[in-house]
Design a protein around this motif. Structure first.
Motif, mmCIF file in Angstrom:
data_model
loop_
_atom_site.group_PDB
_atom_site.id
_atom_site.type_symbol
_atom_site.label_atom_id
_atom_site.label_comp_id
_atom_site.label_asym_id
_atom_site.label_seq_id
_atom_site.Cartn_x
_atom_site.Cartn_y
_atom_site.Cartn_z
ATOM 1 N N THR A 197 -8.824 -4.119 -11.470
ATOM 2 C CA THR A 197 -8.615 -2.858 -10.759
ATOM 3 C C THR A 197 -9.959 -2.246 -10.417
ATOM 4 O OG1 THR A 197 -6.542 -2.454 -11.949
ATOM 5 C CG2 THR A 197 -7.568 -0.566 -10.848
ATOM 6 N N ALA A 198 -10.133 -1.903 -9.141
ATOM 7 C CA ALA A 198 -11.334 -1.203 -8.679
ATOM 8 C C ALA A 198 -10.908 0.153 -8.136
ATOM 9 C CB ALA A 198 -12.052 -2.014 -7.608
ATOM 10 N N SER A 199 -11.622 1.204 -8.559
ATOM 11 C CA SER A 199 -11.256 2.562 -8.153
ATOM 12 C C SER A 199 -12.491 3.306 -7.681
ATOM 13 C CB SER A 199 -10.607 3.325 -9.317
ATOM 14 O OG SER A 199 -9.463 2.642 -9.800
ATOM 15 N N ILE A 200 -12.287 4.173 -6.688
ATOM 16 C CA ILE A 200 -13.339 5.039 -6.166
ATOM 17 C C ILE A 200 -12.834 6.476 -6.237
ATOM 18 C CG2 ILE A 200 -14.817 5.598 -4.209
ATOM 19 C CD1 ILE A 200 -15.378 2.872 -5.276
ATOM 20 N N PHE A 201 -13.626 7.357 -6.868
ATOM 21 C CA PHE A 201 -13.277 8.773 -6.970
ATOM 22 C C PHE A 201 -14.338 9.591 -6.238
ATOM 23 C CE2 PHE A 201 -11.200 6.704 -10.457
ATOM 24 C CZ PHE A 201 -10.020 7.393 -10.657
ATOM 25 N N TRP A 202 -13.883 10.593 -5.485
ATOM 26 C CA TRP A 202 -14.813 11.456 -4.759
ATOM 27 C C TRP A 202 -14.377 12.907 -4.896
ATOM 28 C CZ3 TRP A 202 -11.660 7.800 -2.438
ATOM 29 C CH2 TRP A 202 -10.536 8.299 -1.764
ATOM 30 N N ARG A 203 -15.306 13.793 -4.585
ATOM 31 C CA ARG A 203 -15.006 15.224 -4.652
ATOM 32 C C ARG A 203 -14.385 15.674 -3.340
ATOM 33 N NH1 ARG A 203 -20.063 14.982 -7.103
ATOM 34 N NH2 ARG A 203 -21.069 15.451 -5.111
ATOM 35 N N THR A 204 -13.303 16.408 -3.447
ATOM 36 C CA THR A 204 -12.616 16.878 -2.234
ATOM 37 C C THR A 204 -13.169 18.240 -1.810
ATOM 38 O OG1 THR A 204 -10.892 17.874 -3.612
ATOM 39 C CG2 THR A 204 -10.528 15.630 -2.811
ATOM 40 N N LYS B 138 -25.042 7.000 -4.687
ATOM 41 C CA LYS B 138 -25.833 7.869 -3.820
ATOM 42 C C LYS B 138 -24.989 8.971 -3.195
ATOM 43 C CE LYS B 138 -29.526 7.693 -0.442
ATOM 44 N NZ LYS B 138 -30.436 6.835 0.341
ATOM 45 N N LEU B 139 -23.713 8.692 -2.937
ATOM 46 C CA LEU B 139 -22.830 9.711 -2.373
ATOM 47 C C LEU B 139 -22.281 10.660 -3.432
ATOM 48 C CD1 LEU B 139 -20.762 7.610 0.200
ATOM 49 C CD2 LEU B 139 -22.432 9.392 0.715
ATOM 50 N N GLY B 140 -22.494 10.331 -4.707
ATOM 51 C CA GLY B 140 -21.926 11.151 -5.766
ATOM 52 C C GLY B 140 -20.502 10.780 -6.099
ATOM 53 N N TRP B 141 -20.041 9.614 -5.610
ATOM 54 C CA TRP B 141 -18.715 9.134 -5.957
ATOM 55 C C TRP B 141 -18.775 8.395 -7.293
ATOM 56 C CZ3 TRP B 141 -17.129 6.508 -0.645
ATOM 57 C CH2 TRP B 141 -17.084 7.504 0.341
ATOM 58 N N TYR C 257 0.836 -1.198 0.000
ATOM 59 C CA TYR C 257 0.000 0.000 0.000
ATOM 60 C C TYR C 257 0.872 1.250 0.000
ATOM 61 C CZ TYR C 257 1.003 0.363 5.021
ATOM 62 O OH TYR C 257 1.628 0.476 6.229
ATOM 63 N N GLN C 258 0.326 2.314 -0.611
ATOM 64 C CA GLN C 258 0.984 3.619 -0.656
ATOM 65 C C GLN C 258 -0.060 4.689 -0.364
ATOM 66 O OE1 GLN C 258 2.950 4.149 -4.417
ATOM 67 N NE2 GLN C 258 4.338 2.410 -4.136
ATOM 68 N N VAL C 259 0.247 5.555 0.581
ATOM 69 C CA VAL C 259 -0.651 6.639 0.970
ATOM 70 C C VAL C 259 -0.021 7.954 0.527
ATOM 71 C CG1 VAL C 259 -1.811 7.807 2.871
ATOM 72 C CG2 VAL C 259 -1.511 5.319 2.928
ATOM 73 N N HIS C 260 -0.745 8.715 -0.310
ATOM 74 C CA HIS C 260 -0.201 9.943 -0.895
ATOM 75 C C HIS C 260 -0.823 11.202 -0.290
ATOM 76 C CE1 HIS C 260 1.800 7.580 -4.066
ATOM 77 N NE2 HIS C 260 0.696 6.845 -4.073
ATOM 78 N N CYS C 261 -1.475 11.065 0.851
ATOM 79 C CA CYS C 261 -2.030 12.231 1.539
ATOM 80 C C CYS C 261 -2.043 11.933 3.033
ATOM 81 C CB CYS C 261 -3.430 12.571 1.030
ATOM 82 S SG CYS C 261 -4.629 11.250 1.255
ATOM 83 N N GLU C 262 -2.178 12.955 3.826
ATOM 84 C CA GLU C 262 -2.144 12.777 5.273
ATOM 85 C C GLU C 262 -3.530 12.586 5.867
ATOM 86 O OE1 GLU C 262 -0.121 16.068 6.982
ATOM 87 O OE2 GLU C 262 1.826 15.592 6.054
ATOM 88 N N GLU C 263 -4.520 13.255 5.311
ATOM 89 C CA GLU C 263 -5.845 13.248 5.929
ATOM 90 C C GLU C 263 -6.922 13.285 4.847
ATOM 91 O OE1 GLU C 263 -7.053 15.595 9.751
ATOM 92 O OE2 GLU C 263 -7.677 16.809 8.026
ATOM 93 N N LEU C 264 -8.040 12.622 5.137
ATOM 94 C CA LEU C 264 -9.214 12.671 4.272
ATOM 95 C C LEU C 264 -10.374 13.270 5.047
ATOM 96 C CD1 LEU C 264 -9.235 9.226 2.383
ATOM 97 C CD2 LEU C 264 -8.477 11.449 1.535
ATOM 98 N N ASN C 265 -11.224 14.005 4.330
ATOM 99 C CA ASN C 265 -12.418 14.583 4.948
ATOM 100 C C ASN C 265 -13.632 14.136 4.130
ATOM 101 O OD1 ASN C 265 -14.197 16.068 6.480
ATOM 102 N ND2 ASN C 265 -13.712 18.021 5.487
ATOM 103 N N ILE C 266 -14.063 12.905 4.373
ATOM 104 C CA ILE C 266 -15.201 12.332 3.653
ATOM 105 C C ILE C 266 -16.058 11.554 4.650
ATOM 106 C CG2 ILE C 266 -14.043 12.183 1.409
ATOM 107 C CD1 ILE C 266 -13.418 9.301 1.967
#
Length: 425
Positions: free
Chosen positions: A418-425, A403-406, A323-332
């Protein structure tokens, strides 16, 4: 493949009508012009026949009627009476009674004339040879004037007929498309409302189609209602025993110390996951547009915990998680994100072949890819994931994302999924 431009029924019929109308206009104009020229070609024959008919009637009434003898028309009782200069242009043996024969002669140098001969043989008047001679230039000028007039009249007549036809067909098209427009409006109302008023169209096929649409919408509505009711009841029924289990586990965790606490911790974690799942199912069943509150959380520790909780699925297999994490925090929406994350990671662990599961998290999307063998198809992967354990399955993951708009993406390569989830920041 080129994209086909979608047209409305009226637009499609309108263009087809224009093309057909232009084709008919050209065909009718050509036919009228052709028959007009044919008529002009036979104008000389028709004129001499008319003159001959008039002369024959006079001779039948009075056999002593003098025969015409002008430059443009002469009549003779016998073949020998015809001047040699005119007679030599025809063959007496091939003459047929009632037929008109036409030849072009040069009466004077550079002066062309048209000579007509009509042979008539009847008991009432006997043999009769009628000749008519005209200047070719005069006939050509007359035919040109007639042809110009005929063409103009033909075009005007054809244009008038086509205009009337266009107006009539457009009127019929409008009358025909009106019920289709009403059906479209009624279908839109049926889509927005569960129960639309019944309508009756003037076309039987449209009434049949409207009935089929209503029946289909009613079935889908009833199916959705039963599904939502089941989810509500099941979720409510699960919440009470889950609360009891969690309370008992909390008590045991407080009372028991030592290595046994790891087992209790895993049970508590599973209980909390089930609690979040029932909450998500209730949220889906409510069909509410009210947004879920977002919650900021530290993604590195979250990812480590998720990976550790799924390590037991790859024990004894030549498989590991990178795994690789490219951010420190998520707000979702944390709880729903945890359900989706856990479900996709569990599916990847359960259906991977030998190799590495790659997990990457960015500020706006999550991507999980795992190796698969050729025997594992995309359909079996999706279907199996929806039936294993208590995971939501890819279909419910897709519903949560929608329903979440993702945005949920699922891609299949020859040896990788490959499964991907995209959301609005």
């Amino acid at each position: 493949m080129a994209e086909v431009r979608v047209k409305s029924l009226s637009e499609q019929l309108r263009w087809q009508l224009i093309v057909i109308g232009l084709a008919l206009f050209v065909v009718f104009s050509a036919l009228l012009t052709f028959y007009s020229f044919q008529s002009m070609e036979n104008a000389g024959d028709s004129w001499i026949r008319m003159e001959a008919r008039s002369l024959i009637k006079q001779l039948e009434l009075n056999s002593q009627t003098p025969l015409p003898d002008s430059r443009t028309m002469q009549a003779y009782r016998s073949w020998q009476e015809i001047p040699e200069s005119l007679r030599r242009h025809f063959d007496q043996e091939n003459l047929v009674s009632g037929e008109v024969y036409e030849v072009s002669i040069e009466d004077r140098p550079g002066k062309e004339e048209i000579l007509f001969l009509l042979y008539h043989n009847a008991p009432s008047v006997g043999e009769l040879y009628i000749l008519s001679q005209y200047d070719a230039d005069l006939i050509d000028g007359l035919l040109e004037d007639i042809s110009t007039t005929v063409i103009k009249q033909s075009l005007m007549l054809t244009g008038g007929m086509m205009l009337i036809l266009f107006v009539l067909v457009f009127w019929l098209l409008k009358r025909t498309s009106e019920p289709m427009r009403l059906l479209s409006q009624w279908a839109e109302k049926l889509r927005q409302e569960e129960h639309a008023d019944r309508v009756s169209f003037p076309i039987a096929e449209l009434n049949t189609l409207a009935g089929q649409l209503r029946e289909g919408v009613d079935k889908i509505t009833e199916y959705n209602r039963r599904e939502q009711q089941f989810l509500k009841h099941a979720s409510h029924e699960l919440r009470t025993p889950l609360a009891t289990i969690q309370a008992c586990l909390d008590t045991l965790n407080f009372q028991i110390k030592g290595p046994e606490t790891k087992t209790i911790d895993r049970a508590l974690k599973a209980s909390m996951d089930m609690s979040r799942l029932t909450t998500a199912l209730l949220w889906l069943a409510r069909d509410s547009d009210r947004p879920i509150a977002r919650e900021p959380f530290e993604i590195e520790s979250f990812t480590v915990r998720m990976v550790n909780e799924h390590q037991h699925l790859i024990v004894g297999r030549q498989l590991h998680i990178d795994y690789q994490v490219h951010c420190e925090e998520l707000n979702i929406e944390k709880d729903l994100f945890a359900i989706v994350f856990a479900n996709l990671l569990r599916n990847a662990c359960q259906h991977s072949s030998t190799g590495t599961i790659f997990l990457q998290i960015y500020a706006d999307h999550l991507t999980i890819s795992n190796p698969v063998s050729q025997e594992v198809s995309q359909e079996s992967y999706a279907d199996y994931s929806s039936e294993t354990g208590f995971g939501l399955g890819l279909q419910l993951v897709e519903r949560i994302c929608r329903k979440l708009g993702w945005e949920f993406r699922y891609q299949r390569a020859p040896h990788q999924v490959t499964a991907s989830i995209f959301w609005r920041t």
